[in-house]
Design a protein around this motif. Structure first.
Motif, PDB file in Angstrom:
ATOM      1  N   ALA A   1     -83.854 -16.597  74.183  1.00  0.00           N
ATOM      2  CA  ALA A   1     -82.941 -17.615  73.669  1.00  0.00           C
ATOM      3  C   ALA A   1     -81.876 -18.019  74.668  1.00  0.00           C
ATOM      4  CB  ALA A   1     -82.273 -17.102  72.392  1.00  0.00           C
ATOM      5  N   ALA A   2     -81.930 -17.468  75.874  1.00  0.00           N
ATOM      6  CA  ALA A   2     -80.848 -17.684  76.843  1.00  0.00           C
ATOM      7  C   ALA A   2     -80.896 -19.083  77.452  1.00  0.00           C
ATOM      8  CB  ALA A   2     -80.929 -16.637  77.953  1.00  0.00           C
TER       9      ALA A   2
ATOM     10  N   ASP B   1     -89.998 -14.703  69.781  1.00  0.00           N
ATOM     11  CA  ASP B   1     -89.857 -15.798  68.817  1.00  0.00           C
ATOM     12  C   ASP B   1     -88.772 -15.508  67.785  1.00  0.00           C
ATOM     13  OD1 ASP B   1     -91.447 -13.756  67.723  1.00  0.00           O
ATOM     14  OD2 ASP B   1     -92.523 -15.125  66.409  1.00  0.00           O
ATOM     15  N   VAL B   2     -88.556 -14.224  67.472  1.00  0.00           N
ATOM     16  CA  VAL B   2     -87.471 -13.853  66.554  1.00  0.00           C
ATOM     17  C   VAL B   2     -86.118 -14.038  67.240  1.00  0.00           C
ATOM     18  CG1 VAL B   2     -86.460 -11.974  65.200  1.00  0.00           C
ATOM     19  CG2 VAL B   2     -88.950 -12.253  65.304  1.00  0.00           C
ATOM     20  N   MET B   3     -86.032 -13.643  68.511  1.00  0.00           N
ATOM     21  CA  MET B   3     -84.788 -13.830  69.269  1.00  0.00           C
ATOM     22  C   MET B   3     -84.423 -15.313  69.366  1.00  0.00           C
ATOM     23  SD  MET B   3     -83.473 -10.885  70.260  1.00  0.00           S
ATOM     24  CE  MET B   3     -82.579 -11.034  71.816  1.00  0.00           C
ATOM     25  N   LYS B   4     -85.415 -16.167  69.519  1.00  0.00           N
ATOM     26  CA  LYS B   4     -85.161 -17.605  69.628  1.00  0.00           C
ATOM     27  C   LYS B   4     -84.526 -18.170  68.364  1.00  0.00           C
ATOM     28  CE  LYS B   4     -88.771 -18.768  72.980  1.00  0.00           C
ATOM     29  NZ  LYS B   4     -90.048 -19.500  73.200  1.00  0.00           N
TER      30      LYS B   4
ATOM     31  N   MET C   1     -78.477 -18.728  66.010  1.00  0.00           N
ATOM     32  CA  MET C   1     -77.771 -18.681  64.727  1.00  0.00           C
ATOM     33  C   MET C   1     -76.456 -17.910  64.868  1.00  0.00           C
ATOM     34  SD  MET C   1     -79.020 -16.921  61.158  1.00  0.00           S
ATOM     35  CE  MET C   1     -78.856 -15.263  61.829  1.00  0.00           C
ATOM     36  N   LEU C   2     -76.494 -16.771  65.572  1.00  0.00           N
ATOM     37  CA  LEU C   2     -75.277 -15.993  65.779  1.00  0.00           C
ATOM     38  C   LEU C   2     -74.309 -16.711  66.718  1.00  0.00           C
ATOM     39  CD1 LEU C   2     -76.867 -12.442  66.214  1.00  0.00           C
ATOM     40  CD2 LEU C   2     -75.771 -13.388  64.167  1.00  0.00           C
ATOM     41  N   ALA C   3     -74.842 -17.427  67.712  1.00  0.00           N
ATOM     42  CA  ALA C   3     -73.999 -18.098  68.710  1.00  0.00           C
ATOM     43  C   ALA C   3     -73.086 -19.148  68.092  1.00  0.00           C
ATOM     44  CB  ALA C   3     -74.881 -18.736  69.789  1.00  0.00           C
ATOM     45  N   ALA C   4     -73.403 -19.597  66.892  1.00  0.00           N
ATOM     46  CA  ALA C   4     -72.555 -20.585  66.219  1.00  0.00           C
ATOM     47  C   ALA C   4     -71.170 -20.025  65.906  1.00  0.00           C
ATOM     48  CB  ALA C   4     -73.235 -21.052  64.932  1.00  0.00           C
TER      49      ALA C   4
ATOM     50  N   VAL D   1     -72.237 -15.571  73.961  1.00  0.00           N
ATOM     51  CA  VAL D   1     -73.154 -14.491  73.615  1.00  0.00           C
ATOM     52  C   VAL D   1     -73.741 -13.979  74.920  1.00  0.00           C
ATOM     53  CG1 VAL D   1     -75.269 -13.815  72.427  1.00  0.00           C
ATOM     54  CG2 VAL D   1     -73.699 -15.452  71.351  1.00  0.00           C
ATOM     55  N   LEU D   2     -73.509 -12.706  75.228  1.00  0.00           N
ATOM     56  CA  LEU D   2     -74.038 -12.072  76.429  1.00  0.00           C
ATOM     57  C   LEU D   2     -75.122 -11.089  76.017  1.00  0.00           C
ATOM     58  CD1 LEU D   2     -70.696 -11.221  78.313  1.00  0.00           C
ATOM     59  CD2 LEU D   2     -72.042 -13.333  78.426  1.00  0.00           C
TER      60      LEU D   2
END
Length: 248
Positions: free
Chosen positions: A133-134, A99-102, A107-110, A115-116
């Motif tokens: 989050a993939a 749930d934290v990864m989601k 947020m970082l992908a923005a 993002v790999l």
């Protein structure tokens, strides 16, 4: 928001992390801004492979716990202008909850084109975290029955997680060894065994292994690097045909 791809495998030792690094470097060479996330808590290796081990202070667990801002745990990779690494925790018990990864990864992908996320091998809690989050998955395999059976299991787990877009990467391929093994007639047999659509065949390449051991970028003219360049192009929607297997 950048595309979020988890890179995983059913079996360890197939060259999944090398594939993650090779693809990240290839995308960076295409002028893309790339964040490589090491999801293998306790067995992290990407910091050493990419030459940032000596400068590592924070990792993704520090970001998740609020001990530092994300930018302080994201390290530029020497030799690449637009490639960055977010390292894994040093302890397996610090694996980030799904749930934290989601929340964190989108947020970082923005701020990136890609993002790999390099997942641990297998279908345990590490995969659940890495894949949370993939949007899509690359499943890495060697061309042998055990690897392909395990990847068929991985495919089903990814589907249960809602990741329907999956592609198979055959790694460390050598035509003469493939024929001597005699387990499969051709690539169609491999695809049928795994149940995943093929996107790339990466040849056995000593130069890639040497570059990883020395924490140096591999020559972009090596056979492996050129295969990763073709993979990067296909991942971005370009129609790039697979070379004849006899060339590997």
């Amino acid at each position: 928001m950048g595309a979020i791809t988890v890179i995983t495998s059913g079996k360890g030792g197939v060259g999944k992390s090398t594939t993650s690094v090779g693809l990240a470097c290839a995308l960076s060479r295409r002028g893309r801004r790339v964040l490589l996330v090491d999801g293998d808590a306790g067995l992290r290796s990407l910091d050493r492979m990419l030459g940032v081990e000596a400068s590592l202070v924070y990792d993704i667990s520090d970001v998740a716990a609020g001990r530092c801002e994300p930018i302080r745990a994201i390290y530029p990779c020497p030799g690449f202008q637009d490639l960055f690494l977010l390292p894994a925790p040093a302890r397996e018990q610090d694996t980030i909850a799904p749930d934290v990864m989601k929340k964190l990864i989108p947020m970082l992908a923005a701020y990136y084109d890609h993002v790999l996320i390099d997942s641990p091998a297998g279908v345990g809690t590490g995969l659940l975290s890495a894949a949370a989050a993939a949007q899509r998955a690359l499943v890495v395999s060697n061309p042998d029955p055990v690897c392909l059976r395990d990847n068929a299991i991985t495919r089903r787990v990814l589907e249960e997680l809602g990741i329907r877009e999956q592609r198979l990467v055959i790694n460390r391929f050598q035509y003469s060894r493939f024929k001597k093994l005699g387990c499969f007639q051709d690539l169609d047999d491999i695809i049928d065994e795994s149940g995943i659509q093929l996107i790339a065949v990466i040849p056995e390449d000593v130069q890639l292994a040497a570059a990883s051991a020395k924490a140096q970028p591999a020559s972009h003219r090596s056979a492996g690097s050129m295969a990763y360049s073709r993979l990067a192009a296909r991942l971005e929607g370009e129609r790039v045909p697979l070379p004849s297997l006899r060339k590997f």
